[in-house]
Design a protein around this motif. Structure first.
Motif, PDB file in Angstrom:
ATOM      1  N   VAL A 261       0.878  -1.168   0.000  1.00  0.00           N
ATOM      2  CA  VAL A 261       0.000   0.000   0.000  1.00  0.00           C
ATOM      3  C   VAL A 261       0.916   1.219   0.000  1.00  0.00           C
ATOM      4  N   LEU A 262       0.765   2.082  -0.979  1.00  0.00           N
ATOM      5  CA  LEU A 262       1.602   3.274  -0.992  1.00  0.00           C
ATOM      6  C   LEU A 262       0.836   4.449  -1.584  1.00  0.00           C
ATOM      7  N   SER A 263       1.332   5.641  -1.309  1.00  0.00           N
ATOM      8  CA  SER A 263       0.691   6.835  -1.856  1.00  0.00           C
ATOM      9  C   SER A 263       1.099   6.995  -3.312  1.00  0.00           C
ATOM     10  N   GLU A 266       4.414   8.633  -3.582  1.00  0.00           N
ATOM     11  CA  GLU A 266       5.614   7.809  -3.475  1.00  0.00           C
ATOM     12  C   GLU A 266       5.880   7.081  -4.790  1.00  0.00           C
TER      13      GLU A 266
END
Lengths: 497, 302
Positions: A261-263, A266
């Motif tokens: 899970v990442l923005s 990023e």
């Protein structure tokens, strides 16, 4: 010159001139630009479609008030240099704005031709002029009379660049500070190459350097030195803060912190700024998902999805709780993402990210939504449909649900902030500290490149007034967006290079 | 103060503290002036490099330098161990980042450093001493030959408890044993500050929890920008999610979810492993080629 025949809606080319694009199947395998520039013939045909209507709604629709009919007329007369000169009066980044502005809600959205036919492709024409300017090395270097004033600008994104340009042209000695190792802000780290090639950003930054703007990278203002130190110890007569919003929101649902899970920030920063798509030839690793779910439907979400496809994802799904009509992305970006094979789950909200038992992601749980009564934003509020929860498989989840105010300047300067942590300013972009101005996303929250540029330019006017550089602030003219009357020149004299 | 040169930062000194640990002193007068205990920097060794966060181990305002201590564990840090020499430069160096450690009213503190954490705990120990506190340092190493900076700590601490895994120097045992001894001797400890590998900081937090002693740890998760923009460094602190780069790096050790931190630190393990193997193979090939071409002493390659 012979008197021109009067154009009417019936006599102009009826079809909007298509821009060539890379085929979807080919382009998802590369990072080259998706939309090609108009060639000379296409630009000429499209320029003929402008009615030169006396009302000029497009000029009012442009956040920086470009004299659109005049530059289109110059294209029609095959005088590209003149077209560039017209745009350069108000917009320093035509090659950027032609690519990333949401024209459909600005100039093209109010175009007179658009009342009857497809609107004139103003954005594509602007890009055509901007690209030609870069190719031919055209710059309108103004004659600059140094005035001895020093201005420090915090952040090298669109707001900072626009503010720097206007102040440098007014004769100020301008230094732009950037925390990253390369300037450009969101243009550099956020927008992928296939929408905005790095060469375009480099060219625009070079143009600023040519008019004397200094860029200092590797500089985290607030921590290396404070805003107060810039003003009181480093000899800056005024400061502009354009640091952007950039503190990504997480959903706050179960599974938020799982690996995988990442923005979107990023993902995009790794890919665009750090070139991680070339790993292991560069050292920054890239998180590669086979089946990727992207939450959100703004431009950042579209960029993230299309980056994932290019990195080799087998399937990319967009999860958005409202319907397609409410999606904040540019229409063209949604269309491109669709062509490239993104699967859209409209009216779907995430409930949880599912754990694979090893700290990674195995899927998502979502719920179907329906549109209820309008909320405070005027959009119909999505409400969950009872019993409609469903799971689907994915191994990577990207959050593109917006950003909050970055706290660094607030932590380190005694500046008045608003309730949400953004910098509070008055109508002239002045903050609560004398001589310190702010604009762009760090004041308004996440918005567009051109809106940030508009804020940077208007703040530059306020700074000029504060420094006693002649420009007095007129009362808000009803015609002027961002306080800049349409067609106002932002430099004194032009020396044609 | 005027804007100094803000690229290509000169390495003015280097010291090899152990086979895998080395120290770089880098010229950056503005940063030396701004740095406070507990802050960190992000380093890029070259233009194609990655941005790695490193806690500031020391700063010297008179010399205008900051000191970084680096453990050569992955591709980037091993490459730096080879390439970073005195007179050379770092492509990128930005900071100081993060909220400085609050060095406040504590009258008696224990500063715990394990392995690489020994270096960044030093400015904290010195800061507490300068603020008038009674400072007990607890330093942990695997064995005697890995010990460094013992003299620096002795100079600024009231007591020093050295711990080694094998008992070859100081007491035999982990830093938690050192903490236990310190607490036994001093029932009036106000605060424990611990820096080291997550598993060590977790142990320290557990060692102080029954005594209710305020315990601050410094977290070093994976980051890209270090300015709050990417969210890669998010950590669970009690019920909240915080970004270590701008909300930390110091947090209340009794609230940190260390298991979550350790899982998140393993995110790129396979990529890191692949990069290291690929680089090691290149080094071998280059060394072999050098030997073939040139029997004379090999030139430094860059």
């Amino acid at each position: 010159m012979a008197a021109k025949k009067k154009k009417t809606i019936r006599t102009i080319p009826q079809q909007r001139t298509a821009a060539r694009e890379q085929e979807a199947a080919a382009r998802v395998k590369n990072f080259a630009e998706v939309t090609f520039a108009y060639d000379a013939k296409a630009a000429l045909v499209e320029s003929e479609r402008c009615l030169m209507c006396p009302d000029q709604p497009c000029v009012r629709g442009c956040p920086v008030g470009i004299d659109i009919p005049r530059f289109i007329d110059a294209i029609a007369q095959k005088n590209l240099r003149a077209a560039y000169d017209v745009i350069a009066e108000t917009n320093l980044l035509p090659a950027v704005c032609g690519r990333v502005c949401p024209q459909e809600t600005q100039c093209e959205g109010v175009c007179t031709v658009g009342d009857t036919l497809e609107p004139v492709a103003i954005g594509r024409l602007e890009r055509y002029v901007g690209d030609n300017a870069i190719e031919n090395g055209w710059v309108n270097n103004p004659y600059i009379e140094p005035n001895g004033m020093r201005v420090g600008i915090v952040g090298s994104g669109p707001a900072g660049m626009a503010c720097a340009a206007d102040l440098a042209k007014a004769g100020c000695e301008v230094t732009v500070f950037e925390a990253f190792h390369q300037p450009g802000g969101v243009l550099r780290y956020g927008i992928p190459d296939f929408r905005l090639p790095n060469a375009v950003i480099d060219a625009e930054i070079d143009n600023l350097r040519k008019i004397g703007v200094r860029f200092e990278c590797n500089t985290l203002v607030g921590r290396l030195f404070t805003i107060a130190q810039m003003r009181d110890e480093m000899g800056f007569d005024a400061v502009f803060i354009g640091t952007g919003a950039g503190y990504p929101s997480m959903l706050g649902i179960p599974g938020d912190s799982l690996n995988g899970v990442l923005s979107a920030n990023e993902l995009l920063t790794r890919c665009n700024l750090m070139r991680a798509k070339d790993f292991p030839n560069v050292d920054t690793p890239m998180p590669l998902g086979r089946r990727v779910a992207v939450i959100g439907a703004g431009n950042t979400a579209m960029d993230a999805m299309r980056v994932c496809l290019r990195l080799g994802a087998e399937k990319v799904t967009c999860v958005y709780r409202r319907s397609r009509t409410e999606a904040p992305a540019r229409v063209e970006e949604v269309h491109h993402a669709e062509e490239e094979g993104v699967e859209f789950h409209w009216l779907t909200a995430p409930v949880a990210v599912l754990d694979d038992g090893q700290g990674g992601v195995r899927g998502m749980r979502c719920v179907r939504m329906e549109l209820g009564e309008p909320d405070s934003s005027g959009r119909r509020r999505p409400v969950p449909v009872p019993g409609s929860e469903f799971d689907f498989d994915c191994d990577q989840v990207v959050y593109a649900i917006g950003t909050n105010a970055n706290p660094i300047i607030g932590q380190t300067a005694k500046l008045k902030l608003d309730k949400r942590g953004y910098i509070a300013t008055d109508d002239d972009f002045a903050t609560s500290m004398a001589g310190v101005y702010a604009g762009g996303d760090i004041v308004t929250g996440a918005a567009t490149v051109i809106e940030a540029m508009g804020a940077g330019r208007r703040a530059a006017r306020s700074i000029k007034a504060y420094l006693g550089l002649g420009a007095t602030l007129p009362g808000a003219s009803p015609q002027a967006l961002f306080g800049i009357p349409p067609g106002e020149r932002n430099y004194v004299r032009v020396r044609i290079a | 103060m005027s804007a100094a040169q803000l690229s290509d930062f000169e390495i003015v000194a280097r010291e090899d503290l152990s086979p895998a640990t080395f120290l770089l002193e880098v010229r950056h007068p503005m940063m030396a002036k701004a740095a406070r205990a507990g802050q960190f920097v992000i380093v890029m060794s070259h233009a194609e490099g990655e941005r790695i966060p490193l806690t500031i181990a020391d700063f010297d305002r008179a010399r205008g330098t900051v000191t970084l201590v680096i453990q050569a564990v992955g591709k980037t840090t091993r490459e730096m161990q080879q390439s970073c020499t005195v007179g050379g430069t770092l492509y990128g160096l930005v900071g100081p980042m993060g909220v400085p450690s609050p060095i406040g009213q504590a009258r008696k503190v224990v500063c715990v450093g394990g392995g690489l954490g020994v270096a960044p705990i030093f400015p904290q120990a010195r800061g507490f001493k300068e603020a008038g506190a009674y400072v007990i340092a607890v330093l942990g190493f695997r064995s005697k030959d890995l010990v460094f900076w013992e003299d620096k700590f002795r100079a600024c601490c009231d007591e020093l408890i050295l711990c080694t895994d094998d008992g070859s120097a100081g007491i035999k045992g982990l830093v938690t044993e050192g903490i236990r001894q310190a607490i036994e001797k001093h029932p009036d400890i106000d605060e424990v500050v611990a820096i080291g590998p997550p598993v060590m900081m977790k142990g320290c937090a557990e060692a102080t929890r029954p005594h209710g002693i305020r315990t601050i740890v410094s977290l070093n998760p994976i980051m890209v920008d270090g300015t709050g923009m990417c969210g890669g460094c998010r950590v669970k602190i009690g019920d909240e999610v915080k970004f270590a780069c701008v909300d930390g790096p110091d947090f209340d050790g009794h609230l940190v979810d260390f298991d979550d931190l350790m899982t998140r630190l393993r995110r790129y393990r396979s990529e890191e492993q692949a990069a290291l193997e690929r680089w090691s193979e290149q080094c071998r090939l280059m060394a072999a080629a050098d030997q073939k071409e040139q029997p004379a002493p090999a030139q430094a390659k860059r």
